[in-house]
Design a protein around this motif. Structure first.
Motif, short mmCIF file in Angstrom:
data_model
loop_
_atom_site.label_atom_id
_atom_site.label_comp_id
_atom_site.label_asym_id
_atom_site.label_seq_id
_atom_site.Cartn_x
_atom_site.Cartn_y
_atom_site.Cartn_z
N ASP A 155 0.81 -1.22 0.00
CA ASP A 155 0.00 0.00 0.00
C ASP A 155 0.85 1.27 0.00
OD1 ASP A 155 0.70 0.60 2.70
OD2 ASP A 155 -1.09 -0.37 3.49
N ASN A 156 2.09 1.17 0.48
CA ASN A 156 2.94 2.35 0.50
C ASN A 156 3.57 2.64 -0.87
OD1 ASN A 156 4.84 3.43 3.40
ND2 ASN A 156 4.33 4.60 1.58
N TRP A 157 3.80 1.58 -1.67
CA TRP A 157 4.64 1.75 -2.86
C TRP A 157 3.99 1.31 -4.16
CZ3 TRP A 157 7.81 5.05 -1.23
CH2 TRP A 157 8.39 4.96 0.03
N PHE A 158 2.67 1.17 -4.18
CA PHE A 158 2.00 0.69 -5.41
C PHE A 158 2.19 1.65 -6.58
CE2 PHE A 158 -1.16 3.40 -3.41
CZ PHE A 158 -1.70 4.11 -4.49
N ALA A 159 2.44 2.94 -6.31
CA ALA A 159 2.61 3.92 -7.39
C ALA A 159 4.07 4.15 -7.73
CB ALA A 159 1.95 5.25 -7.02
N LEU A 160 4.92 4.29 -6.72
CA LEU A 160 6.33 4.61 -6.97
C LEU A 160 7.11 3.42 -7.51
CD1 LEU A 160 8.72 6.57 -6.84
CD2 LEU A 160 9.06 5.85 -4.46
N SER A 161 6.86 2.23 -6.98
CA SER A 161 7.65 1.06 -7.38
C SER A 161 7.62 0.81 -8.88
CB SER A 161 7.17 -0.18 -6.61
OG SER A 161 7.88 -1.33 -7.02
N PRO A 162 6.44 0.78 -9.53
CA PRO A 162 6.47 0.55 -10.98
C PRO A 162 7.13 1.67 -11.77
CG PRO A 162 4.23 1.04 -10.22
CD PRO A 162 5.07 0.82 -9.00
N ARG A 163 7.05 2.90 -11.26
CA ARG A 163 7.73 4.00 -11.95
C ARG A 163 9.24 3.82 -11.91
NH1 ARG A 163 5.72 9.09 -12.69
NH2 ARG A 163 7.79 9.46 -13.59
N LEU A 164 9.74 3.37 -10.79
CA LEU A 164 11.18 3.12 -10.67
C LEU A 164 11.60 1.97 -11.59
CD1 LEU A 164 11.62 3.45 -6.81
CD2 LEU A 164 12.48 5.03 -8.54
N ALA A 165 10.79 0.92 -11.60
CA ALA A 165 11.12 -0.23 -12.47
C ALA A 165 11.09 0.19 -13.94
CB ALA A 165 10.14 -1.37 -12.20
N GLU A 166 10.11 0.99 -14.32
CA GLU A 166 10.02 1.47 -15.70
C GLU A 166 11.23 2.33 -16.06
OE1 GLU A 166 6.34 3.52 -15.80
OE2 GLU A 166 5.13 1.70 -15.55
N ALA A 167 11.77 3.03 -15.07
CA ALA A 167 12.94 3.88 -15.31
C ALA A 167 14.23 3.07 -15.37
CB ALA A 167 13.04 4.94 -14.21
N GLY A 168 14.16 1.76 -15.13
CA GLY A 168 15.32 0.91 -15.28
C GLY A 168 16.02 0.50 -14.00
N TYR A 169 15.39 0.75 -12.85
CA TYR A 169 16.01 0.38 -11.58
C TYR A 169 15.61 -1.04 -11.18
CZ TYR A 169 17.10 5.32 -10.79
OH TYR A 169 17.59 6.60 -10.90
N CYS A 170 16.51 -1.72 -10.47
CA CYS A 170 16.15 -2.92 -9.73
C CYS A 170 15.55 -2.46 -8.41
CB CYS A 170 17.37 -3.80 -9.48
SG CYS A 170 18.10 -4.50 -10.98
N VAL A 171 14.31 -2.85 -8.14
CA VAL A 171 13.55 -2.33 -7.02
C VAL A 171 13.21 -3.45 -6.05
CG1 VAL A 171 11.50 -1.01 -6.32
CG2 VAL A 171 12.53 -0.62 -8.59
N TYR A 172 13.36 -3.17 -4.76
CA TYR A 172 13.08 -4.16 -3.73
C TYR A 172 12.33 -3.49 -2.58
CZ TYR A 172 16.45 -6.74 -6.45
OH TYR A 172 17.08 -7.36 -7.50
N ALA A 173 11.34 -4.20 -2.04
CA ALA A 173 10.52 -3.65 -0.96
C ALA A 173 10.32 -4.72 0.10
CB ALA A 173 9.17 -3.17 -1.50
N LEU A 174 10.44 -4.32 1.34
CA LEU A 174 10.27 -5.27 2.44
C LEU A 174 9.19 -4.78 3.38
CD1 LEU A 174 12.91 -4.86 5.27
CD2 LEU A 174 12.60 -3.12 3.49
N ASP A 175 8.68 -5.72 4.20
CA ASP A 175 7.85 -5.39 5.36
C ASP A 175 8.68 -5.64 6.61
OD1 ASP A 175 5.48 -4.63 4.10
OD2 ASP A 175 4.82 -6.70 3.89
#
Length: 273
Positions: A52-72
């Motif tokens: 719920d915190n990163w549903f918008a930012l995470s895909p934008r970062l991935a689209e920009a070419g970053y390897c993205v990781y999120a934890l609880d």
């Protein structure tokens, strides 16, 4: 449901993930590119989780070419609500997760983007758990770097600390007068070699006062959304999905290729920050 320093708290924080990663995150076969050599780790806020915190930012970062990781981290209620456990335990979870990301990607450092508690807590990891050499950039969205009076929910937290400590030790540890916050900021608020960007909103109703976010030290860029875009009404919970905030994050992670900030709706001219 007790946290404190009990085995129950540790066990709860190490449960198997029950919340899925946000879109674009946790591809453990991702290899960083030359353009974006550092993986991005996303750290959520109190009472939130990685989806719920990163549903918008995470895909934008991935689209920009970053390897993205999120934890609880600091989990409760079977792992669906996070960021409530003891802060030092949660910081160790962040430390373990960063090590896992570095091992999987072969990178030497990560960048961390954190919201609220997640923007403040990595500073403890860097200062006290050996993380300074592993983090290049820390971007905090409404971080309570100097604690929070908790705005709209501050009264019950401060009036009933025994109850609060039982269900959310992180809540009382984030009060401005807590030992955790005092120790976090003792001896200087930043570390050499780490670049910091802080993004805050005058309409923040949980990290209060909103100026709690701002850091003093070298290599710090403190940004108030309304100074850039006077018509931006993003508050604490909406900041991670705000287009202005997202572009500021992208600019902070890749300052050599900054794009204009899209204030929109005639509320301010686009500008580079």
């Amino acid at each position: 449901m007790a946290f404190a320093d009990s085995p129950t708290a540790v066990e709860a924080s190490s449960d198997v993930d029950v919340v899925p990663p946000p879109p674009g995150a946790d591809n453990w076969s991702c290899k960083p590119s030359a353009a974006h050599p550092r993986p991005v780790v996303l750290a959520h806020g109190t009472f939130e989780n990685r989806w719920d915190n990163w549903f918008a930012l995470s895909p934008r970062l991935a689209e920009a070419g970053y390897c993205v990781y999120a934890l609880d981290f600091g989990r409760s209620l079977g792992g669906t609500i996070s960021g409530v456990g003891p802060l030092r335990v949660s910081a160790q979870e962040i430390s373990d997760f960063v090590d896992r990301v570095l091992a999987a990607t072969g990178a030497q450092q990560v960048d961390i983007v954190g919201h609220s508690q997640g923007g403040m807590l990595p500073r403890y990891y860097m200062k006290n758990l050996g993380g300074a050499s592993k983090v290049h950039t820390l971007v905090g969205l409404a971080p309570d770097n100097h604690g929070t009076t908790w705005g709209l929910i501050g009264l019950p937290i401060t009036l009933a600390p025994p109850v609060t400590n039982a269900v959310c030790p992180a809540c009382t540890e984030q009060l401005p007068s807590s030992d955790f916050i005092r120790q976090l900021n003792s001896g200087g608020e930043t570390l050499l070699g780490v670049r910091y960007t802080v993004i805050a909103s005058k309409f923040d109703e949980f990290a209060t006062p909103y100026t709690t976010a701002f850091l003093n030290g070298p290599d710090v860029d403190n940004i108030t959304l309304q100074d850039l875009c006077p018509g931006n009404f993003s508050e604490h919970m909406t900041m991670p999905a705000d287009p202005v905030t997202i572009q500021l994050v992208l600019n902070a992670l890749d300052p050599e290729h900054k794009a204009p900030i899209p204030c929109g709706f005639g509320t301010g001219a686009a500008q580079i920050r």
